[in-house]
Design a protein around this motif. Structure first.
Motif, PDB file in Angstrom:
ATOM      1  N   CYS A 104      -1.871  -0.878  15.417  1.00 31.69           N
ATOM      2  CA  CYS A 104      -0.510  -0.498  15.042  1.00 31.69           C
ATOM      3  C   CYS A 104      -0.166   0.765  15.823  1.00 31.69           C
ATOM      4  N   THR A 106       1.333   4.894  15.596  1.00 34.35           N
ATOM      5  CA  THR A 106       1.604   6.031  14.721  1.00 34.35           C
ATOM      6  C   THR A 106       3.111   6.246  14.661  1.00 34.35           C
ATOM      7  N   ILE A 112      -2.661   2.790  18.165  1.00 33.03           N
ATOM      8  CA  ILE A 112      -3.977   2.947  17.556  1.00 33.03           C
ATOM      9  C   ILE A 112      -4.823   1.755  17.964  1.00 33.03           C
ATOM     10  N   TYR A 144     -10.091   5.487   9.119  1.00 33.59           N
ATOM     11  CA  TYR A 144      -8.854   5.496   9.898  1.00 33.59           C
ATOM     12  C   TYR A 144      -8.483   4.085  10.345  1.00 33.59           C
ATOM     13  N   ALA A 148      -5.294   1.780   9.248  1.00 36.07           N
ATOM     14  CA  ALA A 148      -4.421   1.194  10.275  1.00 36.07           C
ATOM     15  C   ALA A 148      -4.289  -0.312  10.085  1.00 36.07           C
ATOM     16  N   ASP A 199      -0.334  10.373   9.249  1.00 33.54           N
ATOM     17  CA  ASP A 199      -0.426  10.280  10.701  1.00 33.54           C
ATOM     18  C   ASP A 199       0.229   8.998  11.195  1.00 33.54           C
ATOM     19  N   MET A 200       0.044   7.917  10.470  1.00 36.02           N
ATOM     20  CA  MET A 200       0.539   6.616  10.938  1.00 36.02           C
ATOM     21  C   MET A 200       1.976   6.331  10.527  1.00 36.02           C
TER      22      MET A 200
END
Length: 332
Positions: A104, A106, A112, A144, A148, A199-200
């Motif tokens: 994906c 961010t 990512i 992480y 995601a 973050d995302m």
């Protein structure tokens, strides 16, 4: 001695590659290369020249660097060291196909992607299994990547909600003595999950989804008695669950749901005498159809290069000097 007088290996420079990106700030990337190979590297016109006893090997690694730059990826010390470690094992970065798999983006538009072969296998396992265990040391991207993958599934309408859980082991029975309401008491233990979401998605978007209960970030204890359909569920820091808690979590899985369990079996914080539910799950469930176990190691660390060295040093030391409280979780 003939290597001293042999012709340097010539690598043509593609016009769309900036040589400064290849050499790095203050020649930092080439400094890493020289630390690993007995070579000298310099630019001559539209080519890179490599000379020295290890010129052929170093040239093959530089060719990988150029491939990464042409693919639009930046070179950093972690990636440079990883490419070198792959080369030493007879493998190449491009064969792993890591730059092709975008999970994906961010909120700033940064893609990512899996950064190591281990992370690539982990990503594929999550896609193809209803329950995936990601086991490995700090810095390997276990949480992480799982977050995601959850966001990707939510955006693609494969699931209707995301639930992120963590055991609040450090608080133990003293949770009531912490200041604030219940959410404020447990939030510090859930902070790494919030950080990944922010973050995302961006802080505002993540909070809006949380307010509408499309995203839940909860202590593990809050999941007792629930059945979750059409959800992507992540249990983080699973090494700090008990066997009963792990069984409780895994049996929350409803129709159309997917679960990812992450943990580091070298950082168990349970009280002395308590066995880790993650270690028990490995013994009980490995080989069960529909469940994948992915083991990441120091080669998959994507933090500061020192983190990998620290993990390796600890593994080497603890293999010779096991901690006294490790024995309660040994394989039976």
């Amino acid at each position: 001695m003939e290597n001293l007088f042999s012709e340097p290996v010539r690598i043509p420079l593609n016009p769309d590659v900036n040589p400064s990106e290849l050499f790095g700030s203050l020649d930092g990337i080439m400094a890493i290369l020289r630390d690993n190979y007995n070579v000298e590297v310099y630019q001559h016109g539209d080519a890179i020249l490599v000379s020295g006893p290890d010129a052929e090997e170093a040239a093959a690694v530089i060719d990988e660097f150029l491939y990464i730059l042409r693919a639009g990826e930046p070179l950093d010390p972690q990636k440079v060291n990883y490419v070198i470690s792959l080369h030493e094992k007879g493998m190449t970065y491009r064969e792993a196909g890591m730059n092709k798999d975008v999970i994906c983006f961010t909120q700033r538009g940064k893609p990512i992607k899996p950064k190591t072969i281990g992370q690539t296998a982990y990503t594929k396992a999550i896609r193809t299994h209803d329950i995936t265990f990601g086991i490995g040391p700090a810095g390997t991207g276990k949480t992480y990547i799982a977050v995601a993958m959850a966001i990707n599934a939510f955006k693609n309408k494969e699931v209707q909600k995301i639930l992120l859980a963590r055991p609040a082991v450090e608080a133990g029975e003293r949770l009531g003595f912490l200041p604030g309401d219940l959410q404020e008491k447990v939030d510090p233990y859930l902070r790494p999950l919030y950080d990944a979401l922010y973050d995302m998605l961006g802080r505002d978007a993540a909070l809006r989804l949380k307010e509408r209960e499309f995203i839940e970030v909860v202590p593990l204890a809050y999941m007792r008695g629930r059945t979750l359909d059409n959800a992507f569920i992540i249990l983080d820091e699973a090494q700090n669950t008990t066997g009963e808690q792990m069984k409780m979590f895994l049996t929350r899985l409803g129709f159309g749901s997917k679960a990812v369990v992450t943990g580091d079996i070298t950082q168990i914080d349970l009280p002395r005498g308590k066995k880790s539910g993650l270690l028990e799950a490995v013994r009980v469930l490995e080989g069960t159809e529909g469940i994948a176990f992915c083991r990441l190691n120091e080669q998959d660390v994507v933090r500061h290069p020192l983190v990998r060295r620290i993990i390796t040093a600890y593994d080497r030391y603890l293999s010779k000097h096991p901690r006294q409280d490790d024995t309660s979780d040994d394989e039976e």
